[in-house]
Design an enzyme around this catalytic site. Structure first.
Site, PDB file in Angstrom:
ATOM      1  CE  LYS A  38     -11.163   0.992  10.498  1.00 13.56           C
ATOM      2  NZ  LYS A  38     -10.370   1.604   9.455  1.00 13.56           N
ATOM      3  CB  ALA A  50       1.966  -0.353  10.644  1.00 13.49           C
ATOM      4  CG  ASN A 109      -0.239  -0.047   2.503  1.00 16.30           C
ATOM      5  OD1 ASN A 109       0.466   0.888   2.855  1.00 16.30           O
ATOM      6  ND2 ASN A 109      -0.387  -1.143   3.262  1.00 16.30           N
ATOM      7  CE  LYS A 148       7.929 -13.764 -13.102  1.00 18.59           C
ATOM      8  NZ  LYS A 148       8.638 -13.405 -14.320  1.00 18.59           N
ATOM      9  CE  LYS A 204      -9.019  -2.255  13.764  1.00 15.80           C
ATOM     10  NZ  LYS A 204      -7.917  -2.725  12.929  1.00 15.80           N
ATOM     11  CG  ASP A 240      -6.805  -5.850  14.022  1.00 15.94           C
ATOM     12  OD1 ASP A 240      -6.026  -5.135  14.675  1.00 15.94           O
ATOM     13  OD2 ASP A 240      -7.767  -5.389  13.375  1.00 15.94           O
ATOM     14  CG  PHE A 297      -2.685   6.420  13.204  1.00 13.30           C
ATOM     15  CD1 PHE A 297      -2.096   6.316  14.454  1.00 13.30           C
ATOM     16  CD2 PHE A 297      -2.520   7.599  12.487  1.00 13.30           C
ATOM     17  CE1 PHE A 297      -1.358   7.363  14.985  1.00 13.30           C
ATOM     18  CE2 PHE A 297      -1.773   8.656  13.003  1.00 13.30           C
ATOM     19  CZ  PHE A 297      -1.196   8.537  14.247  1.00 13.30           C
TER      20      PHE A 297
END
Ligand code: CTP
Length: 398
Positions: A340, A275, A211, A289, A344, A308, A326
């Protein structure tokens, strides 16, 4: 294991018989995990040698303003900029007089005039010199300007007289140093674990899922926490950023590795999970591959959910005192972040809208979502966001 960023003392040693005790102070500060840079006045070097101080401080000793190389770098400014506290020990009558009148006729007085750091003066001199109105007036001047001046001890002196003027014991000076540094190192003794950056989830040996996280916000938080005196473990995904000073960095690639590194870093007082952890990994990441098979068919990627890390900490028996997550969102920022927070088990969720240029950019607009409500900060540099958040962490722990 690395200690918190060490206290950095710039020690100015004046010329008096008590200068030998400055060597003991250097030893104590080093034993306490601090670093010491010594500056000797001309008179100070008659009582203690640069070699002794260099050996004890394991650092270069400075004696003159006219060291060309240092002055090209504005050495006297740099010396104080790199210190948390300037300690003058022993502060002789002469040195205090020169400080009080603002003289700058050697390296010691020049840096004392130029510094914007707190200054601790530890006087030592003959009892009558100490009691002389001139010295007492200089002392009052220095105190009125914010210099902390320790009271000398009373007792038998090297000159054979008795009274106030003896240098306080090095242990007492160290205690004073610690007390003065406490407010600027409010996270001293605390362990802060921070995750930062993206994770890379391999598809095969040459491809991965990633990302756009740059790691900047997490690294800025690590730098701010370390500057506040915390021991910081920074668990970083693949990023191109230098380690902030005084931070223990653990480089990882995948979410599973990041989870294991967080686990290994525990216990901690504060965990800040910045992160952008990949939600999924490829179940059967091929050892070879993956090839097109020539039929035009695309082989599906079998994904499994990653652990998580934040939720794991939020629901753990050893939950940190303060757990911060975050939430990078593109819509319904506050609503998603609030969900969240509960899901969490975090104390705060720092929500940001990443539909613009936040990921990879240097600025951030964040909202602090907690049980007491939402506080929105104005758009600012990620380094400034880090400073504000660490100040709030300090308040929350107090
Ligand atoms: N997080 C984590 N481990 C994961 C996923 C997320 O520790 N496997 C943490 C992030 O570091 C962040 C917070 O959880 O502090 C929220 O991350 P985010 O990706 O926004 O949450 P998700 O649970 O993945 O929700 P979404 O469905 O929005 O992706």
């Amino acid at each position: 294991m690395q200690e918190a960023r060490e206290m950095r003392i710039l020690l100015v040693i004046g010329g008096g018989i008590a200068a030998y005790k400055a060597s003991e102070l250097v030893r104590l500060i080093r034993r306490d995990g601090g670093s010491v840079t010594c500056v000797l006045t001309e008179a100070g070097s008659r009582f203690v040698t640069p070699l002794t101080l260099a050996a004890l401080s394991e650092n270069q000793v400075h004696t003159t303003l006219w060291d060309l190389k240092n002055e090209v770098e504005m050495g006297h400014i740099r010396l104080s900029r790199e210190a948390d506290l300037v300690v003058v020990c022993p502060a002789t009558a002469d040195l205090m007089a020169r400080m009080a009148t603002g003289m700058a006729n050697d390296l010691a007085t020049t840096l004392l005039l130029a510094t914007d750091k707190p200054v601790l003066a530890v006087p030592a001199m003959n009892v009558r010199m100490w009691l002389h109105p001139a010295t007492q007036a200089n002392l009052a001047t220095l105190r009125s300007r914010g210099v902390t001046v320790m009271d000398p001890d009373e007792g038998a002196m090297a000159c054979g007289e008795f009274g106030p003027g003896r240098l306080p014991e090095p242990e007492a000076i160290l205690a004073q140093i610690r007390a003065m540094l406490a407010p600027i190192r409010p996270l001293s003794g605390r362990h802060v674990v921070i995750t930062a950056g993206p994770t890379h989830e391999p598809i095969d040996p040459v491809r991965y899922i990633a990302n756009r996280s740059s790691g900047q916000q997490g690294f800025a938080l690590a730098a701010a926490a370390a500057a506040a005196g915390a021991r910081v473990t920074l668990i970083a995904g693949p990023v191109h950023l230098p380690s902030p000073p005084g931070v223990e960095r653990v480089d990882v690639e995948t979410a599973v590795q990041m989870a294991a590194a967080v686990d290994a870093a525990l216990p901690c007082d504060v965990a800040i999970m910045v992160a952008a952890v990949a939600d999924w990994r490829v179940a059967d990441a091929a050892g070879r591959k993956r090839k097109k098979d020539g039929t035009g068919q695309v082989a599906p990627l079998d994904l499994v959910e990653n652990p998580d890390i934040l939720a794991g900490l939020g629901h753990a028996a050893h939950k940190p005192q303060l757990l911060i997550g975050f939430a990078a969102e593109t819509d319904d920022v506050i609503a998603h972040a609030t969900a969240k927070l509960a899901r969490k088990g975090a104390d705060w969720i720092i929500a940001n809208d990443v539909s613009g240029d936040v990921m990879g950019g240097t600025n951030n607009t964040v909202h602090i979502v907690s049980a007491v409500g939402v506080e929105s900060l104005p758009r600012m540099a990620k380094t400034a966001v880090a400073e504000v958040l660490i100040a709030k962490v300090v308040d929350a722990l107090a």
